[in-house]
Design a protein around this motif. Structure first.
Motif, PDB file in Angstrom:
ATOM      1  N   SER A 161       0.845  -1.188   0.000  1.00 18.37           N
ATOM      2  CA  SER A 161       0.000   0.000   0.000  1.00 18.37           C
ATOM      3  C   SER A 161       0.888   1.248   0.000  1.00 18.37           C
ATOM      4  CB  SER A 161      -0.901  -0.014   1.232  1.00 18.37           C
ATOM      5  OG  SER A 161      -1.726   1.116   1.267  1.00 18.37           O
ATOM      6  N   GLU A 461      -3.521  -3.357   0.941  1.00 24.41           N
ATOM      7  CA  GLU A 461      -4.965  -3.173   0.858  1.00 24.41           C
ATOM      8  C   GLU A 461      -5.586  -4.569   0.750  1.00 24.41           C
ATOM      9  OE1 GLU A 461      -6.691  -0.201  -1.618  1.00 24.41           O
ATOM     10  OE2 GLU A 461      -4.830   0.950  -1.734  1.00 24.41           O
ATOM     11  N   SER A 465      -9.259  -3.592   4.812  1.00 20.32           N
ATOM     12  CA  SER A 465      -9.190  -2.206   4.339  1.00 20.32           C
ATOM     13  C   SER A 465     -10.363  -1.882   3.409  1.00 20.32           C
ATOM     14  CB  SER A 465      -7.864  -1.962   3.616  1.00 20.32           C
ATOM     15  OG  SER A 465      -7.748  -2.784   2.473  1.00 20.32           O
ATOM     16  N   HIS A 471      -8.286   3.492   4.522  1.00 21.96           N
ATOM     17  CA  HIS A 471      -7.126   2.597   4.561  1.00 21.96           C
ATOM     18  C   HIS A 471      -5.867   3.451   4.614  1.00 21.96           C
ATOM     19  CE1 HIS A 471      -4.218  -0.511   3.872  1.00 21.96           C
ATOM     20  NE2 HIS A 471      -3.761   0.156   2.818  1.00 21.96           N
TER      21      HIS A 471
END
Length: 560
Positions: A161, A461, A465, A471
């Motif tokens: 992420s 993610e 999330s 997130h």
């Protein structure tokens, strides 16, 4: 007919030409040396002569199309990318940095259930590339496991992420703080009754101090921990045997006999690296060695640990408790009035041999219960170790290494009940993926949408999330400051070896950004702190005072 029309090789003429040639001459095939018409035709077809006319059979429309494309490509060749920022060359080289020469830094890495292991991280040109064990750390003694070795791959994983995500759209940290802080400010009036913090198992002294400071400011808030593989049965057994949470670990270096009750202690254990080293030392034959460690294993599933056993029997997981009771009874323990299970011939022979060997090595043996065996098996293991005089010699009971020991399944069930009852207004999930790995019968995924404000901090993610409005990208432990405790309670500092690759923050920095501000109950004039400041201030209050400008005590802690 085609073969009849081919020119025949005149070997005499070729020999005569070679005899008169000067210097070295090379050829691929005899046809090339003879220079036959067929060979010249093949060469002409493969490599056309530019002087030959080429009939392309092209009409006017095709000619104009190709001409326009040629002009367009010629125009693109004049375009080039101009950087938006001035690129600075590597002119002033750091004193300790030599290109191509690695540097080594002491740090720590998380293993099972939030426990830490000491590491030496290899850095090349400012980038961490490999992790090995720290020879001076009691949890590693210079070795590591496969999970620690692979941790650098996660750091450079392009699927990590990278940015803040708000309901599927790109956002920023400032937008998140602007949204969350007023909601937390409202919780001050109700003492945090609607605030919940969900984490994985925490052994970090600094992070635990942060969360406990938040709970002191919001006394009605709750801190819940959950991991799918956490040994909840060991927690239940400690409460039953000792009346309080107790952490148990073993000194296999002093154990001459080991009995495993369905335990994979060499692999699936926070102390697995240290146990493996001590176990290997006990099995190593040296000059003058008269005996080695003998290992008995009762297993329901084949493991690498069980493969090391001298004597191993296979049973169902439900049968382990019965065999443990039979061993305990023959060693003189009261195992209750319930009838003992009927053992087959192999099991009877195994039990008799184990009892005899454990008695002969009382005080120098270990009984290790399986991580996922029933609480009764853990209680029997505690009783057996006490009966054999192992406690204080090869078996040690200490205060919990975890910051807040709890039965994690029960804690998660209570959280889900509160979410279904509408008691949770704000849920901060720091790490983990409970939507994916929480037990299905608890219903965490179904209850989560009932929470008005949901935020998830994670490296990826994932399902959790997606189920949250926010997130938040988490920093890898190699790019963030922190600390951890090992299986024996040893605390180690995590020092980063690289700046965050993406726009990420650690759990320490996230909590500081949310709660270290006046509007959320922080001190007047306070502001969010970076990871180093958070960790340094904690240890300044716990034996390592800040000594400017050199800070010898803390730097020695980092070095070691």
């Amino acid at each position: 007919m085609a073969n009849e029309n081919r020119s025949k090789l005149d070997l005499a003429a070729i020999k005569a030409r070679l005899a008169s040639a000067r210097g070295k001459k090379y050829w691929r095939v005899l046809e090339e040396l003879a220079d036959t018409p067929e060979f010249r035709e093949v060469v002409a077809n493969e490599i056309p002569d530019v002087t030959r006319s080429i009939d392309l059979h092209m009409d006017r429309r095709q000619f104009l199309t190709l001409s326009a494309a040629s002009l367009a490509l010629a125009g693109l060749s004049g375009c080039r990318y101009l950087p938006q920022h001035k690129l600075v060359p590597y002119v002033n080289q750091p004193e300790e940095e030599t290109p191509g020469v690695p540097l080594y830094y002491a740090s720590a890495a998380p293993t099972f259930w939030g426990y830490g292991i000491g590491t030496i991280v290899t850095s090349r040109d400012g980038r961490p590339v490999k992790m090995d064990g720290n020879p001076g750390h009691p949890a590693s003694l210079g070795s590591t496991d496969i999970f620690t070795q692979a941790a650098t791959l996660t750091l450079y994983d392009p699927d990590r992420s990278q940015i803040v995500n708000h309901q599927g759209d790109f956002s920023t940290w400032e937008d998140f703080y602007t949204t969350a802080r007023p909601l937390l400010q409202r919780q001050l009036a109700v003492k945090g009754a609607g605030l919940r913090i969900l984490t994985e198992t925490v052994t970090s002294p600094t992070l635990a101090a942060q969360i406990k400071a938040i709970l002191k400011r919001f006394p009605e808030a709750q801190w819940v921990q959950y991991e799918p593989t956490y040994p909840n049965h060991a927690y239940e057994a400690a409460m039953a045997a000792f009346g309080e949470p107790v952490h148990t670990y073993y000194d296999l270096a002093k154990a001459k006999r080991i009995l495993s009750l369905d335990s994979d202690f060499l692999i699936s254990n926070p102390a697995g690296v240290r146990y493996a080293r001590d176990f290997a030392d006990g099995r190593r034959v040296r000059q003058g060695t008269t005996q080695i460690t003998r290992f008995y294993a009762i297993e329901s599933t084949p493991t690498l640990t069980g493969a090391m056993a001298d004597n191993r029997i296979r049973v169902r997981a439900s049968q382990v408790e019965g065999i443990a009771r039979a061993i305990a009874q023959q060693l003189g323990l009261d195992v209750g009035s319930a009838p003992l299970p009927t053992l087959d011939a192999e099991q009877e022979k195994f039990v008799a041999g184990v009892v005899k060997d454990l008695q002969a090595n009382a005080g120098a043996c270990v009984v290790i219960p399986g991580e996922f065996q029933t609480p009764a098996v853990h209680v029997l293991a505690h009783a057996l170790n006490e009966r054999l005089g192992n406690v204080g010699k090869t078996v040690f009971h200490t205060e919990p290494v975890e910051a807040q020991p709890q039965h994690q399944i029960q804690a998660l069930q209570n959280l889900v009940s509160d979410m279904n009852a509408g008691k949770v207004d704000i849920l901060l999930i720091l790490g983990g993926n409970p939507v994916y790995n929480a037990p299905a019968d608890i219903g965490f995924a179904e209850a989560l949408p009932r929470v008005p404000f949901r935020a998830h901090l994670g490296l990826y993610e994932d399902e959790t999330s997606i189920a949250c409005q926010w997130h938040l990208p988490e920093s890898h432990f190699l790019e963030a400051w922190g600390d951890l405790r090992a299986f024996d309670g040893t605390a180690s500092i995590i020092q980063p070896l690289i700046l965050p690759i993406y726009d990420t923050k650690s759990a320490y920095e996230l909590l500081s950004g949310l709660f270290d501000t006046p509007e959320t109950g922080g001190e007047a004039g306070s502001a969010p702190r970076d990871g180093y400041t958070i960790v340094r201030q904690y240890w300044a209050e716990h034996g390592y005072p800040i000594d400017e400008p050199y800070d010898f005590a803390f730097n020695k802690l980092l070095h070691d």
